[in-house]
Design an enzyme around this catalytic site. Sequence first.
Site, PDB file in Angstrom:
ATOM      1  N   HIS A 132       0.833  -1.201   0.000  1.00 44.66           N
ATOM      2  CA  HIS A 132       0.000   0.000   0.000  1.00 44.66           C
ATOM      3  C   HIS A 132       0.870   1.253   0.000  1.00 44.66           C
ATOM      4  O   HIS A 132       0.637   2.188  -0.783  1.00 44.66           O
ATOM      5  CB  HIS A 132      -0.910  -0.026   1.231  1.00 44.66           C
ATOM      6  CG  HIS A 132      -1.657   1.245   1.491  1.00 44.66           C
ATOM      7  ND1 HIS A 132      -2.944   1.441   1.067  1.00 44.66           N
ATOM      8  CD2 HIS A 132      -1.284   2.381   2.130  1.00 44.66           C
ATOM      9  CE1 HIS A 132      -3.351   2.661   1.427  1.00 44.66           C
ATOM     10  NE2 HIS A 132      -2.350   3.242   2.082  1.00 44.66           N
ATOM     11  N   GLU A 133       1.878   1.277   0.860  1.00 39.81           N
ATOM     12  CA  GLU A 133       2.731   2.465   0.958  1.00 39.81           C
ATOM     13  C   GLU A 133       3.566   2.658  -0.301  1.00 39.81           C
ATOM     14  O   GLU A 133       3.750   3.787  -0.764  1.00 39.81           O
ATOM     15  CB  GLU A 133       3.627   2.364   2.199  1.00 39.81           C
ATOM     16  CG  GLU A 133       2.876   2.305   3.519  1.00 39.81           C
ATOM     17  CD  GLU A 133       1.968   3.503   3.743  1.00 39.81           C
ATOM     18  OE1 GLU A 133       2.294   4.601   3.240  1.00 39.81           O
ATOM     19  OE2 GLU A 133       0.925   3.348   4.400  1.00 39.81           O
ATOM     20  N   HIS A 136       1.493   4.334  -2.903  1.00 36.26           N
ATOM     21  CA  HIS A 136       1.442   5.796  -2.797  1.00 36.26           C
ATOM     22  C   HIS A 136       2.594   6.438  -3.565  1.00 36.26           C
ATOM     23  O   HIS A 136       2.413   7.441  -4.272  1.00 36.26           O
ATOM     24  CB  HIS A 136       1.539   6.221  -1.326  1.00 36.26           C
ATOM     25  CG  HIS A 136       0.248   6.184  -0.576  1.00 36.26           C
ATOM     26  ND1 HIS A 136      -0.902   6.808  -1.014  1.00 36.26           N
ATOM     27  CD2 HIS A 136      -0.074   5.600   0.619  1.00 36.26           C
ATOM     28  CE1 HIS A 136      -1.875   6.610  -0.137  1.00 36.26           C
ATOM     29  NE2 HIS A 136      -1.401   5.882   0.855  1.00 36.26           N
ATOM     30  N   GLU A 193      -6.010   6.945  -0.946  1.00 38.71           N
ATOM     31  CA  GLU A 193      -5.991   5.740  -0.115  1.00 38.71           C
ATOM     32  C   GLU A 193      -6.570   4.545  -0.878  1.00 38.71           C
ATOM     33  O   GLU A 193      -6.017   3.443  -0.845  1.00 38.71           O
ATOM     34  CB  GLU A 193      -6.771   5.976   1.176  1.00 38.71           C
ATOM     35  CG  GLU A 193      -6.061   6.870   2.178  1.00 38.71           C
ATOM     36  CD  GLU A 193      -4.801   6.225   2.727  1.00 38.71           C
ATOM     37  OE1 GLU A 193      -4.802   4.991   2.942  1.00 38.71           O
ATOM     38  OE2 GLU A 193      -3.820   6.937   2.947  1.00 38.71           O
TER      39      GLU A 193
END
Length: 268
Positions: A132-133, A136, A193
């Site tokens: 997920h990070e 980003h 997100e």
Amino acid sequence: MRLRFPLHLLFILQLALLAGCDETPTGRSQLALVPENLMAQMGEDTFDQLLNRQPVSRDTQVNELVQCVADKVVAGAEASYPGLAFPERWDVVVFEDSSPNAFALPGGRIGVHTGLLRVAETSAQLAAVIGHEVGHVLADHGNERLTQQLGIKAGLLVVGLLGEGELGHQQLMQALGIGAQIGISLPFSRTHEEEADLMGLAIMARSGFDPQESVALWRNMAATGGGQPPEFLSTHPAHESRIKVLETSMDEALATYENASPADCSTS
């Protein structure tokens, strides 16, 4: 100190504003004006501050686990998005911090809090967070948020018409997802997100981690974090909404996972 440049650079700025619209890896239109080398430098500077202020874990087993998962996630990201430019190397550090957080910064920096390892019960759940990070970063969310927050200042920064002090270091850190208290993660927008969730799901599956563990992770987060404010009061998606987004792409992720080599990050 204010830097003085010829007026023709203002014309270049106007062209940059017109031509700056791009697409994220998921196909969403995006305006991100800050040069990638500058974003990488900001990521490096922020990470150096973290290293100076936050204690680093010396637990060999924990560091080996996090490094293994991060390495496999990065490899999965490169396989998932072969058309993107990736850092030559990624620095991975485990910080002694009880909050269940992790972050990735432009230029190839990944930080994981020890508190996350009490919530992410398996290597696959840890992969969900790191994926997920990394999502980003690959989607250039920090650049996009910096452009949105600073408006014309970000455009002026592109052509060097503002000095570093005029830009505001705290604004830079907030755009990168790091709060006033060093090491505290700030939420990106709900759009960011959700995009990072879907990219992270694809990445962890390609990395050989069971994507269903992403749902288990956020159920753990919900149990750990207790009640959340109503979703409309926060840019950060509620846990159940996040899970629903993940489930919409779960079949595709499972098909990818079935064709991937299983990831093994077990430690002795």
